[in-house]
Design a protein around this motif. Structure first.
Motif, PDB file in Angstrom:
ATOM      1  N   UNK A 118       4.395   0.428  -8.925  1.00  0.00           N
ATOM      2  CA  UNK A 118       4.049   1.206  -7.992  1.00  0.00           C
ATOM      3  C   UNK A 118       3.134   0.264  -7.016  1.00  0.00           C
ATOM      4  N   UNK A 119       3.357   0.172  -5.730  1.00  0.00           N
ATOM      5  CA  UNK A 119       2.566  -0.584  -4.835  1.00  0.00           C
ATOM      6  C   UNK A 119       1.388   0.473  -4.492  1.00  0.00           C
ATOM      7  N   UNK A 120       0.268   0.442  -5.139  1.00  0.00           N
ATOM      8  CA  UNK A 120      -0.831   1.621  -4.942  1.00  0.00           C
ATOM      9  C   UNK A 120      -1.482   1.191  -3.431  1.00  0.00           C
ATOM     10  N   UNK A 121      -1.439  -0.130  -2.914  1.00  0.00           N
ATOM     11  CA  UNK A 121      -2.218  -0.097  -1.848  1.00  0.00           C
ATOM     12  C   UNK A 121      -1.429   0.555  -0.650  1.00  0.00           C
ATOM     13  N   UNK A 122      -0.078   0.688  -0.908  1.00  0.00           N
ATOM     14  CA  UNK A 122       0.870   1.670   0.210  1.00  0.00           C
ATOM     15  C   UNK A 122       1.018   2.801  -0.191  1.00  0.00           C
ATOM     16  N   UNK A 123       0.025   3.559  -1.272  1.00  0.00           N
ATOM     17  CA  UNK A 123       0.055   4.939  -1.380  1.00  0.00           C
ATOM     18  C   UNK A 123      -0.313   5.916  -0.367  1.00  0.00           C
ATOM     19  N   UNK A 124       0.638   6.941  -0.159  1.00  0.00           N
ATOM     20  CA  UNK A 124       0.533   7.746   1.272  1.00  0.00           C
ATOM     21  C   UNK A 124      -0.719   8.761   1.071  1.00  0.00           C
ATOM     22  N   UNK A 125      -1.234   8.852   2.164  1.00  0.00           N
ATOM     23  CA  UNK A 125      -2.356   9.974   2.288  1.00  0.00           C
ATOM     24  C   UNK A 125      -1.697  11.355   2.108  1.00  0.00           C
ATOM     25  N   UNK A 126      -2.372  12.214   1.323  1.00  0.00           N
ATOM     26  CA  UNK A 126      -1.935  13.478   1.181  1.00  0.00           C
ATOM     27  C   UNK A 126      -3.121  14.587   1.937  1.00  0.00           C
ATOM     28  N   UNK A 127      -2.255  15.412   2.684  1.00  0.00           N
ATOM     29  CA  UNK A 127      -3.392  16.309   3.248  1.00  0.00           C
ATOM     30  C   UNK A 127      -3.927  17.460   2.220  1.00  0.00           C
ATOM     31  N   UNK A 128      -5.020  17.806   2.124  1.00  0.00           N
ATOM     32  CA  UNK A 128      -5.587  18.687   1.082  1.00  0.00           C
ATOM     33  C   UNK A 128      -6.823  19.418   1.881  1.00  0.00           C
ATOM     34  N   UNK A 129      -7.133  20.212   0.893  1.00  0.00           N
ATOM     35  CA  UNK A 129      -8.274  21.120   1.425  1.00  0.00           C
ATOM     36  C   UNK A 129      -9.569  20.175   1.534  1.00  0.00           C
ATOM     37  N   UNK A 130     -10.328  20.519   2.518  1.00  0.00           N
ATOM     38  CA  UNK A 130     -11.765  19.745   3.081  1.00  0.00           C
ATOM     39  C   UNK A 130     -12.941  20.420   2.208  1.00  0.00           C
ATOM     40  N   UNK A 131     -13.776  19.423   1.796  1.00  0.00           N
ATOM     41  CA  UNK A 131     -14.950  19.933   1.060  1.00  0.00           C
ATOM     42  C   UNK A 131     -16.065  20.593   2.169  1.00  0.00           C
ATOM     43  N   UNK A 132     -16.586  21.286   1.936  1.00  0.00           N
ATOM     44  CA  UNK A 132     -17.696  21.952   2.814  1.00  0.00           C
ATOM     45  C   UNK A 132     -19.233  21.368   2.428  1.00  0.00           C
ATOM     46  N   UNK A 157       2.648  16.555  -3.846  1.00  0.00           N
ATOM     47  CA  UNK A 157       4.073  16.382  -3.876  1.00  0.00           C
ATOM     48  C   UNK A 157       4.527  15.227  -4.524  1.00  0.00           C
ATOM     49  N   UNK A 158       3.351  14.053  -4.548  1.00  0.00           N
ATOM     50  CA  UNK A 158       3.972  12.921  -4.883  1.00  0.00           C
ATOM     51  C   UNK A 158       2.510  12.082  -5.340  1.00  0.00           C
ATOM     52  N   UNK A 159       2.552  11.184  -5.820  1.00  0.00           N
ATOM     53  CA  UNK A 159       1.348  10.343  -6.062  1.00  0.00           C
ATOM     54  C   UNK A 159       0.809   9.816  -4.741  1.00  0.00           C
ATOM     55  N   UNK A 160      -0.401   9.703  -4.646  1.00  0.00           N
ATOM     56  CA  UNK A 160      -1.026   9.224  -3.198  1.00  0.00           C
ATOM     57  C   UNK A 160      -2.557   9.418  -3.071  1.00  0.00           C
ATOM     58  N   UNK A 161      -2.959   9.596  -1.932  1.00  0.00           N
ATOM     59  CA  UNK A 161      -4.444   9.673  -1.918  1.00  0.00           C
ATOM     60  C   UNK A 161      -4.908  11.009  -1.153  1.00  0.00           C
TER      61      UNK A 161
END
Length: 442
Positions: A190-204, A34-38
């Motif tokens: 952009x302060x990339x050190x403060x980029x928020x975590x983004x929930x996503x699918x987990x690798x198997x 939904x936005x830039x992040x990790x």
């Protein structure tokens, strides 16, 4: 198109189209952000037409992209360039090595943007094949992708000191990509050190995320044919592929047969590309090296092999890659043994940029270890040289101890592989005259 003939064309289509379906599925997953992040806290991600940046080396836990390195700070984003062009900001990196690798849907790079090209700070416009407007005022240069689907992966060198990690932040924070409609001629930050975590699918499991599902391949293949134009000489092949898709749409038996063929080709062909002996060309002393990387043209085999084993190479003049699963005697590398890799004095990879030796698990990812050490090379300031000026690095599960520890790459107990990167290589790298060192039992 009778079923037997359809099956033979389907195998060719699967081999040829695998990297592009891979690109489509990576785009779909990454641009859900939904936005830039990790993504899951480890992988840069962003909505369409943007790039997310890390602020340090990539997290060793990620399994989205095989064979990452621990020499650069990465970014990642995907674009639909016919929908809207994208502006790529370039700050003043000074003497630091950097390159923005920009890929089309085929995984070919379509731009020369980075320190090897003498690129200046400014605003660079990325456009698709249908763009036909004048250059907007304030734009430094334009790069045209031959396909609307494209992606960008900035890479900026960082050494392993805390001082350099602090020094790089100002430049990293000015690496920003955005749609042309947001361009105002001013450098965004952009302060990339403060980029928020983004929930996503987990690798198997421990392997790379499965980006191509053979059972679904021919449900996605039409998008490739519709959005990636033929290169000169490919028109007849495209016609065969289109006829294949038309036949499958009309005849459920043909659709069933070609889907079964996709599953078989994944097992019989694609999986084997994961072994380095099936990638690239011999480089000497038991190593293979990349060939035509990110400038594949009609080299379908190496393009697909790289998409399977280590997606998103840089172009040959930007980076050359040397890799092996085996020692100099041809035996599989095993963590239970300790190996020495000695670069004679003056025989380290000849580069203008930097070089590194990385150790990967058999799944082509980093091996977790207490030293948090995954590669050695230019970035490391504590390497110890031999009295004659040569450099010996060690690989194995057992710590060699003493002065050797600083030159040691920890390995898992089982199989592993080694991988040399040579960024911005000199003539010995480019013409193939430089050979990697032998891997010997220590």
């Amino acid at each position: 198109m009778q079923p037997g003939y359809a099956v033979s064309v389907a195998r060719q289509a699967y081999l040829w189209g695998w990297p592009m379906v891979n690109m489509i599925n990576r785009r779909t997953a990454i641009t859900k952000a939904p936005h830039a992040g990790k993504l899951n806290g480890v992988l840069p991600a962003a909505p369409l037409s943007e790039v997310g940046m890390l602020s340090d080396y990539i997290d060793p836990a990620q399994t989205f992209i095989a064979c990452p390195n621990q020499d650069v700070v990465y970014g990642l984003g995907f674009f639909d360039l016919d929908k809207e062009p994208v502006v790529a900001q370039v700050p003043d990196f000074g003497d630091r090595f950097w390159v923005y690798a920009l890929y089309d849907a085929r995984t070919d790079q379509f731009a020369d943007l980075g320190k090897p090209y003498g690129s200046k700070p400014g605003f660079y416009l990325l456009v698709g094949p249908t763009w036909n407007r004048d250059t907007p005022e304030g734009i430094t240069d334009i790069f045209r992708s031959p396909t609307s689907l494209a992606n960008g992966i900035p890479r900026v060198f960082q050494d392993d000191t805390e001082e350099d990690k602090r020094a790089i932040q100002e430049k990293i924070d000015q690496i920003v990509f955005y749609p042309l409609s947001k361009f105002d001629g001013k450098m965004k930050t952009v302060d990339w050190s403060a980029a928020p975590d983004i929930p996503g699918p987990k690798s198997e499991g421990k392997a790379e995320t499965k980006w191509v599902i053979p059972e679904k391949f021919f449900d996605q293949f039409q998008e490739v044919l519709d959005t990636v134009s033929p290169q000169p000489g490919e028109e007849a092949m495209y016609a065969q592929f289109r006829q294949l898709m038309a036949a499958a749409a009309k005849d459920p038996e043909i659709k069933k047969r070609i889907t079964e063929e996709a599953v078989a080709t994944e097992k019989d062909v694609i999986q084997l590309f994961h072994r380095w002996e099936h990638n690239g060309v011999p480089a000497g002393n038991g190593w293979n090296r990349s060939l035509n990387n990110a400038k594949w043209g009609l080299d379908y085999f190496n393009r697909t092999g790289t998409s399977k084993s280590n997606m998103f190479d840089n172009k040959p003049n930007e980076t050359q890659y040397f890799y092996t699963d085996n020692d100099a005697a041809g035996a599989q590398l095993e963590g239970a043994k300790t190996y020495s890799i000695t670069f004679a004095a003056g025989e380290e990879p000849p580069v203008e940029g930097f070089w590194s030796l990385t150790l990967y698990t058999e799944e082509h990812f980093f091996h977790p270890n207490d030293l948090k050490r995954y590669s050695l090379g230019t970035k490391n300031k504590s390497l110890k040289r031999n009295a004659d000026g040569s450099l010996t690095l060690y690989a194995g599960a057992k710590n060699p101890g003493g002065d050797k520890e600083s030159n040691w790459l920890p390995a898992p107990d089982g199989k592993f592989s080694l991988y040399i990167r040579a960024y911005w290589g000199k003539s010995g790298i480019l013409d193939g005259s430089w050979q990697p060192p032998k891997i010997a039992l220590a």
